[in-house]
Design an enzyme around this catalytic site. Structure first.
Site, mmCIF file in Angstrom:
data_model
loop_
_atom_site.group_PDB
_atom_site.id
_atom_site.type_symbol
_atom_site.label_atom_id
_atom_site.label_comp_id
_atom_site.label_asym_id
_atom_site.label_seq_id
_atom_site.Cartn_x
_atom_site.Cartn_y
_atom_site.Cartn_z
ATOM 1 N N HIS A 139 0.717 -4.584 -5.758
ATOM 2 C CA HIS A 139 0.991 -4.184 -4.373
ATOM 3 C C HIS A 139 2.045 -5.079 -3.724
ATOM 4 O O HIS A 139 2.202 -6.247 -4.071
ATOM 5 C CB HIS A 139 -0.284 -4.070 -3.524
ATOM 6 C CG HIS A 139 -0.940 -5.338 -3.124
ATOM 7 N ND1 HIS A 139 -2.271 -5.617 -3.389
ATOM 8 C CD2 HIS A 139 -0.499 -6.412 -2.425
ATOM 9 C CE1 HIS A 139 -2.590 -6.785 -2.887
ATOM 10 N NE2 HIS A 139 -1.533 -7.298 -2.290
ATOM 11 N N ASN A 160 -2.435 -6.182 -8.538
ATOM 12 C CA ASN A 160 -2.319 -4.765 -8.926
ATOM 13 C C ASN A 160 -0.925 -4.208 -8.613
ATOM 14 O O ASN A 160 -0.723 -3.006 -8.604
ATOM 15 C CB ASN A 160 -3.407 -3.927 -8.246
ATOM 16 C CG ASN A 160 -3.300 -3.958 -6.726
ATOM 17 O OD1 ASN A 160 -2.375 -4.560 -6.178
ATOM 18 N ND2 ASN A 160 -4.223 -3.313 -6.046
ATOM 19 N N ASP A 172 2.623 -7.393 7.047
ATOM 20 C CA ASP A 172 1.347 -6.706 7.242
ATOM 21 C C ASP A 172 0.363 -7.521 8.072
ATOM 22 O O ASP A 172 0.620 -8.697 8.386
ATOM 23 C CB ASP A 172 0.731 -6.359 5.876
ATOM 24 C CG ASP A 172 0.780 -7.510 4.878
ATOM 25 O OD1 ASP A 172 0.941 -8.665 5.295
ATOM 26 O OD2 ASP A 172 0.667 -7.243 3.676
ATOM 27 N N GLU A 196 -0.847 -0.246 -1.587
ATOM 28 C CA GLU A 196 -1.652 -0.257 -2.801
ATOM 29 C C GLU A 196 -1.147 0.799 -3.790
ATOM 30 O O GLU A 196 -0.374 1.691 -3.416
ATOM 31 C CB GLU A 196 -3.111 0.043 -2.422
ATOM 32 C CG GLU A 196 -3.741 -1.009 -1.493
ATOM 33 C CD GLU A 196 -4.176 -2.278 -2.228
ATOM 34 O OE1 GLU A 196 -3.585 -2.625 -3.273
ATOM 35 O OE2 GLU A 196 -5.109 -2.931 -1.719
HETATM 36 C C1 GLP Z 1 -1.878 -10.110 0.218
HETATM 37 C C2 GLP Z 1 -0.640 -9.779 1.016
HETATM 38 C C3 GLP Z 1 0.567 -9.580 0.154
HETATM 39 C C4 GLP Z 1 0.686 -10.729 -0.853
HETATM 40 C C5 GLP Z 1 -0.547 -10.726 -1.726
HETATM 41 C C6 GLP Z 1 -0.514 -11.790 -2.811
HETATM 42 O O1 GLP Z 1 -2.549 -9.000 -0.230
HETATM 43 N N1 GLP Z 1 -0.827 -8.609 1.810
HETATM 44 O O2 GLP Z 1 1.720 -9.510 0.969
HETATM 45 O O3 GLP Z 1 1.844 -10.584 -1.616
HETATM 46 O O4 GLP Z 1 -1.661 -10.966 -0.874
HETATM 47 O O5 GLP Z 1 -0.945 -13.002 -2.290
HETATM 48 P P1 GLP Z 1 -0.947 -14.373 -3.051
HETATM 49 O O6 GLP Z 1 0.414 -14.902 -2.902
HETATM 50 O O7 GLP Z 1 -1.965 -15.207 -2.332
HETATM 51 O O8 GLP Z 1 -1.323 -14.103 -4.459
#
Ligand code: GLP
Length: 242
Positions: free
Chosen positions: A138, A136, A67, A143
């Protein structure tokens, strides 16, 4: 679904790095899907140390990031393009035209998402999508409520996600409100899926994703539909599993 629980976050990350490296070493044209966030950083550190030790090459690797924020270009310090450059691709021998992140500055983000989906198809699909998970549930930026057959698309971020990701920005109001993401359907068409989650903060999301019903309200629960999924956890992220 294979679930591996490791004592520490470092050991969990090391396991994921090994899965990716085994694939990179054994395939002539490996194609990866890669995530951003805090969780994958120790994985990228391991991949770099393996490369620097001369044990792996990224010359034939192709990669598609999960993304990107709409509105951030690769010169923005919090863009995912910059993250991938800084944490991995600036340091390995992967040609620049072989790793791709959706263009956050595309004039038409929907058209960019369609082009990204086509590029994945033209590459013959993705061998391994490595991903994290949001609080959440995702995956990528899909989402709660996202259809499980969605393809690359432009999405609106939940306030909870903006709040969680604001730690990387000077304030929550500087976090973009939209993103281009691989769809859940795109992720599910990949040949293998590897999800890494570490820390207590992810325990509830992990438990709903793995042990709860398959539901659009928990995007990661879609992984239960895939035949080759490895979930790699530290004991904190696994603490709510039955
Ligand atoms: C972002 C990314 C996700 C990732 C999430 C969790 O929202 N788009 O791909 O999995 O963060 O990130 P973290 O590993 O910092 O908790």
């Amino acid at each position: 679904m294979q679930i591996q629980v490791h004592d520490t976050a470092f050991e969990a990350a090391d396991r994921v790095a090994k899965i990716l490296l085994d694939h990179i070493r054994s395939h002539p044209r490996p194609t990866l899907g890669l995530p951003t966030g805090g969780t994958p950083l120790p994985v990228y550190a391991q991949l770099l140390s393996d490369f620097r030790a001369g044990r792996s090459s990224w010359r034939h690797v192709r990669s598609f990031n999960l993304d990107e924020y709409v509105g951030l270009g690769s010169d923005h310090p919090e863009s995912y393009a910059r993250y991938m450059h800084t944490n991995l691709f600036a340091h390995v021998d992967c040609p620049a035209n072989q790793w791709r992140v959706p263009d956050g500055l595309a004039h038409d983000p929907e058209a960019e998402a369609d082009a990204y989906e086509s590029a994945i198809d033209e590459a013959g699909g993705i061998d391994i999508v490595f991903m994290g998970i949001g609080h959440n549930g995702h995956i990528g930026f899909n989402e709660p409520g996202a259809p499980h057959d969605s393809r690359c698309c432009c999405v609106v971020l939940e306030p909870e996600t903006i709040q969680a990701n604001s730690r990387f920005f000077s304030s929550a109001k500087n976090v973009p409100t939209k993103a281009i993401t691989m769809g859940i359907g795109t992720i599910l068409t990949s040949r293998k899926l590897v999800l890494l989650a570490t820390g207590e903060g992810k325990a509830a999301a992990v438990s709903s994703a793995i042990e709860g019903p398959i539901s659009q309200m928990v995007p990661a629960s879609a992984l239960q539909r895939h035949a080759d999924v490895t979930i790699v956890l530290d004991r904190h992220a696994a603490s709510l599993l039955g």
